[in-house]
Scaffold this motif. Structure first.
Motif, PDB file in Angstrom:
ATOM      1  N   ALA A 129      23.158   2.853  22.263  1.00 18.58           N
ATOM      2  CA  ALA A 129      22.889   3.998  22.941  1.00 18.58           C
ATOM      3  C   ALA A 129      22.349   4.852  21.675  1.00 18.58           C
ATOM      4  CB  ALA A 129      24.089   4.903  23.424  1.00 18.58           C
ATOM      5  N   GLY A 130      22.760   4.968  20.467  1.00 24.43           N
ATOM      6  CA  GLY A 130      22.466   5.661  19.324  1.00 24.43           C
ATOM      7  C   GLY A 130      21.026   5.063  18.948  1.00 24.43           C
ATOM      8  N   MET A 131      20.824   3.705  18.739  1.00 27.03           N
ATOM      9  CA  MET A 131      19.475   3.287  18.463  1.00 27.03           C
ATOM     10  C   MET A 131      18.123   3.663  19.267  1.00 27.03           C
ATOM     11  SD  MET A 131      19.987   0.820  16.072  1.00 27.03           S
ATOM     12  CE  MET A 131      21.099   0.108  15.490  1.00 27.03           C
ATOM     13  N   GLN A 132      18.659   3.941  20.603  1.00 27.24           N
ATOM     14  CA  GLN A 132      17.563   4.254  21.431  1.00 27.24           C
ATOM     15  C   GLN A 132      17.288   5.737  21.376  1.00 27.24           C
ATOM     16  OE1 GLN A 132      17.543   2.383  25.273  1.00 27.24           O
ATOM     17  NE2 GLN A 132      19.157   1.143  24.951  1.00 27.24           N
ATOM     18  N   LEU A 133      18.406   6.525  21.201  1.00 34.62           N
ATOM     19  CA  LEU A 133      18.332   7.778  21.192  1.00 34.62           C
ATOM     20  C   LEU A 133      17.415   8.183  19.943  1.00 34.62           C
ATOM     21  CD1 LEU A 133      19.001  10.994  21.422  1.00 34.62           C
ATOM     22  CD2 LEU A 133      21.068  10.626  20.096  1.00 34.62           C
ATOM     23  N   PHE A 134      17.547   7.690  18.795  1.00 34.75           N
ATOM     24  CA  PHE A 134      16.885   7.779  17.628  1.00 34.75           C
ATOM     25  C   PHE A 134      15.294   7.455  17.565  1.00 34.75           C
ATOM     26  CE2 PHE A 134      21.066   9.358  16.156  1.00 34.75           C
ATOM     27  CZ  PHE A 134      20.595  10.487  15.416  1.00 34.75           C
ATOM     28  N   LEU A 135      15.058   6.389  18.390  1.00 36.98           N
ATOM     29  CA  LEU A 135      13.656   6.030  18.390  1.00 36.98           C
ATOM     30  C   LEU A 135      12.924   7.070  19.098  1.00 36.98           C
ATOM     31  CD1 LEU A 135      14.141   2.335  19.717  1.00 36.98           C
ATOM     32  CD2 LEU A 135      13.528   3.193  17.533  1.00 36.98           C
ATOM     33  N   LYS A 136      13.479   7.694  19.977  1.00 33.72           N
ATOM     34  CA  LYS A 136      12.773   8.698  20.810  1.00 33.72           C
ATOM     35  C   LYS A 136      12.843  10.175  20.518  1.00 33.72           C
ATOM     36  CE  LYS A 136      13.919   5.781  25.174  1.00 33.72           C
ATOM     37  NZ  LYS A 136      14.592   5.708  26.308  1.00 33.72           N
ATOM     38  N   VAL A 137      13.923  10.652  19.652  1.00 35.50           N
ATOM     39  CA  VAL A 137      13.764  12.221  19.407  1.00 35.50           C
ATOM     40  C   VAL A 137      12.390  12.390  18.564  1.00 35.50           C
ATOM     41  CG1 VAL A 137      15.057  13.561  17.877  1.00 35.50           C
ATOM     42  CG2 VAL A 137      16.335  12.139  19.205  1.00 35.50           C
ATOM     43  N   PRO A 138      11.852  13.497  19.160  1.00 36.30           N
ATOM     44  CA  PRO A 138      10.530  13.643  18.104  1.00 36.30           C
ATOM     45  C   PRO A 138      10.850  14.110  16.888  1.00 36.30           C
ATOM     46  CG  PRO A 138      10.586  14.931  20.477  1.00 36.30           C
ATOM     47  CD  PRO A 138      12.132  14.236  20.201  1.00 36.30           C
ATOM     48  N   ALA A 139       9.895  13.888  15.874  1.00 39.97           N
ATOM     49  CA  ALA A 139      10.223  14.028  14.692  1.00 39.97           C
ATOM     50  C   ALA A 139      10.408  15.710  14.361  1.00 39.97           C
ATOM     51  CB  ALA A 139       8.792  13.706  13.983  1.00 39.97           C
ATOM     52  N   ALA A 140       9.917  16.441  15.062  1.00 39.42           N
ATOM     53  CA  ALA A 140       9.978  17.840  14.961  1.00 39.42           C
ATOM     54  C   ALA A 140      11.528  18.304  15.396  1.00 39.42           C
ATOM     55  CB  ALA A 140       9.026  18.889  15.709  1.00 39.42           C
ATOM     56  N   SER A 141      12.094  17.388  16.173  1.00 42.83           N
ATOM     57  CA  SER A 141      13.380  17.840  16.376  1.00 42.83           C
ATOM     58  C   SER A 141      14.563  17.326  15.443  1.00 42.83           C
ATOM     59  CB  SER A 141      13.698  17.481  17.868  1.00 42.83           C
ATOM     60  OG  SER A 141      12.684  18.007  18.797  1.00 42.83           O
ATOM     61  N   LEU A 142      14.207  16.614  14.605  1.00 42.48           N
ATOM     62  CA  LEU A 142      15.348  15.634  13.958  1.00 42.48           C
ATOM     63  C   LEU A 142      15.924  16.724  12.887  1.00 42.48           C
ATOM     64  CD1 LEU A 142      13.478  12.339  12.894  1.00 42.48           C
ATOM     65  CD2 LEU A 142      15.458  12.723  14.169  1.00 42.48           C
ATOM     66  N   GLY A 143      15.207  17.395  12.155  1.00 44.63           N
ATOM     67  CA  GLY A 143      15.778  18.427  11.132  1.00 44.63           C
ATOM     68  C   GLY A 143      16.298  17.794   9.838  1.00 44.63           C
ATOM     69  N   GLN A 144      16.676  16.499  10.003  1.00 44.55           N
ATOM     70  CA  GLN A 144      17.390  15.461   8.701  1.00 44.55           C
ATOM     71  C   GLN A 144      16.830  14.387   8.995  1.00 44.55           C
ATOM     72  OE1 GLN A 144      19.330  17.252   6.615  1.00 44.55           O
ATOM     73  NE2 GLN A 144      19.426  19.237   7.776  1.00 44.55           N
ATOM     74  N   ARG A 145      17.036  13.611   7.938  1.00 43.10           N
ATOM     75  CA  ARG A 145      16.820  11.956   7.766  1.00 43.10           C
ATOM     76  C   ARG A 145      18.000  11.071   7.985  1.00 43.10           C
ATOM     77  NH1 ARG A 145      13.298  11.528   3.018  1.00 43.10           N
ATOM     78  NH2 ARG A 145      11.798  12.595   4.381  1.00 43.10           N
ATOM     79  N   VAL A 146      18.968  11.596   7.420  1.00 43.85           N
ATOM     80  CA  VAL A 146      20.206  10.901   7.513  1.00 43.85           C
ATOM     81  C   VAL A 146      21.242  11.163   8.467  1.00 43.85           C
ATOM     82  CG1 VAL A 146      22.102   9.911   6.135  1.00 43.85           C
ATOM     83  CG2 VAL A 146      19.873  10.389   4.960  1.00 43.85           C
ATOM     84  N   PHE A 147      21.775  10.092   9.303  1.00 40.72           N
ATOM     85  CA  PHE A 147      22.759  10.553  10.386  1.00 40.72           C
ATOM     86  C   PHE A 147      23.744   9.507  10.282  1.00 40.72           C
ATOM     87  CE2 PHE A 147      18.575  12.302  11.761  1.00 40.72           C
ATOM     88  CZ  PHE A 147      19.013  13.540  12.266  1.00 40.72           C
ATOM     89  N   ASN A 148      25.142  10.105  10.228  1.00 38.34           N
ATOM     90  CA  ASN A 148      26.392   9.147  10.674  1.00 38.34           C
ATOM     91  C   ASN A 148      26.312   8.841  11.968  1.00 38.34           C
ATOM     92  OD1 ASN A 148      27.123   9.245   7.818  1.00 38.34           O
ATOM     93  ND2 ASN A 148      28.611  10.995   8.340  1.00 38.34           N
ATOM     94  N   LEU A 149      26.782   7.387  12.218  1.00 38.45           N
ATOM     95  CA  LEU A 149      26.792   6.930  13.921  1.00 38.45           C
ATOM     96  C   LEU A 149      27.989   6.390  13.847  1.00 38.45           C
ATOM     97  CD1 LEU A 149      24.573   7.260  16.028  1.00 38.45           C
ATOM     98  CD2 LEU A 149      24.181   4.761  15.714  1.00 38.45           C
ATOM     99  N   GLY A 150      28.921   7.158  14.327  1.00 34.66           N
ATOM    100  CA  GLY A 150      30.485   6.302  14.600  1.00 34.66           C
ATOM    101  C   GLY A 150      30.958   6.996  15.947  1.00 34.66           C
TER     102      GLY A 150
END
Length: 309
Positions: free
Chosen positions: A218-239
């Motif tokens: 689910a996390g993989m699919q989410l971060f493929l689709k989030v628009p670049a302008a909405s990310l705000g950051q580059r590094v994310f913990n996934l747990g």
């Protein structure tokens, strides 16, 4: 969406491939070595690109027509300790070569799969992305090198890069021969089926964040689709955001096994004088973008039992 899975013939790649192929509108290309492991079977309906990620010429053209890349390639922790130069070449230089190729091909998003091991010896109970990382093994170091190279390409070439630091993943492989049985939960489930008992090498009191395969996907699919302008950051913990002791996980495996097979599993617990401190994995950044772990441990255990049977 046309996704390139770099290292797609491995444990995580196999499950991602299966999940993506089940969804309309997603095409999959797998980049895998010329000689993948003997047990790997080419999934129907995918494109195969044979290349050595350590060779920049070898990966040339791998991203043509691709919209998104997920970089999974890397050695496991044991292999990293035995072959540290190769570990850095695959997880580090390989990521550089693919990120450069992705930038050349104008890929929309490049997702690099890293690990909580990059935090290493950080003296903090709450692991946040803002902490300065201090890898203390070759596995964590190799992943950190990959992170840095991906960030470098992002800054120089404008590539949209997301770095996901996974906690302790677990779940059934698409192929039983996949390299996944050194993972704590997977190992315990295999012990249950093959040995009829559970053996912990330590006291089991050390606490960890365990991330179910369903939540990884689910996390993989989410971060493929989030628009670049909405990310705000580059590094994310996934747990999971929850700290659980290994002993408690073992007890949950025993309970699921008893419910399923009507048998009690003996549990042998070791002694560990250096149990360490509880560590909590902060996932606020990912949650702010819509990630919400919902993994069911018992369901994952049952799938693992079936994979071992």
């Amino acid at each position: 969406m046309h996704v390139l899975l770099v290292g797609g013939s491995g444990f995580l790649g196999g499950r991602i491939t299966r999940a993506f192929l089940a969804q309309p509108g997603i095409r999959v290309r797998i980049l895998t070595p010329t000689e993948p492991r003997a047990s790997w079977k080419e999934p129907p309906g995918v494109e195969i690109f044979h290349a050595d990620v350590r060779d920049p010429e070898s990966v040339r053209g791998s991203c043509d027509g691709i919209t998104h890349v997920i970089y999974l390639a890397g050695l496991n922790q044991v292999a990293c300790e035995a072959r540290p130069v190769e570990a850095v070449a695959v997880s580090g230089l390989g990521a550089l070569h693919l990120a450069e190729e992705a930038a050349r091909a104008a890929v929309q998003r490049f997702v690099y799969i890293s690990s909580f091991h990059v935090y290493g010896s950080v003296e903090a109970e709450l692991l946040t992305e803002e902490l300065a990382v201090q890898p203390r093994n070759h596995y964590g170091l190799s992943r950190r090198v990959g992170e840095m190279y991906c960030s470098l390409v992002a800054e120089r070439r404008g590539l949209s890069v997301v770095i996901l630091r996974l906690s302790n993943g677990y779940g059934a492989p698409a192929d039983e021969q996949a390299d996944c049985w050194s993972l704590v939960v997977n190992d315990l489930c295999r012990q249950a089926i093959r040995d009829g008992r559970l053996v912990l090498k330590s006291s089991g009191r050390q606490q960890r964040d365990f991330l179910a395969m369903r939540d990884i996907l689910a996390g993989m699919q989410l971060f493929l689709k989030v628009p670049a302008a909405s990310l705000g950051q580059r590094v994310f913990n996934l747990g999971s955001g929850v700290s659980v002791s290994v002993l408690e996980v073992a007890e949950r495996i025993r309970a699921t096994f008893a419910d399923l097979f009507g048998k009690e599993l003996p549990l042998q617990v070791g002694i560990d004088p250096t149990e360490g401190r509880p560590v909590y994995f902060d996932i606020k950044r990912a949650r702010a973008l819509g990630f919400e772990p919902r993994g069911d441990m018992a369901e994952e255990f049952r799938e693992l039992f079936s994979a071992c049977g």
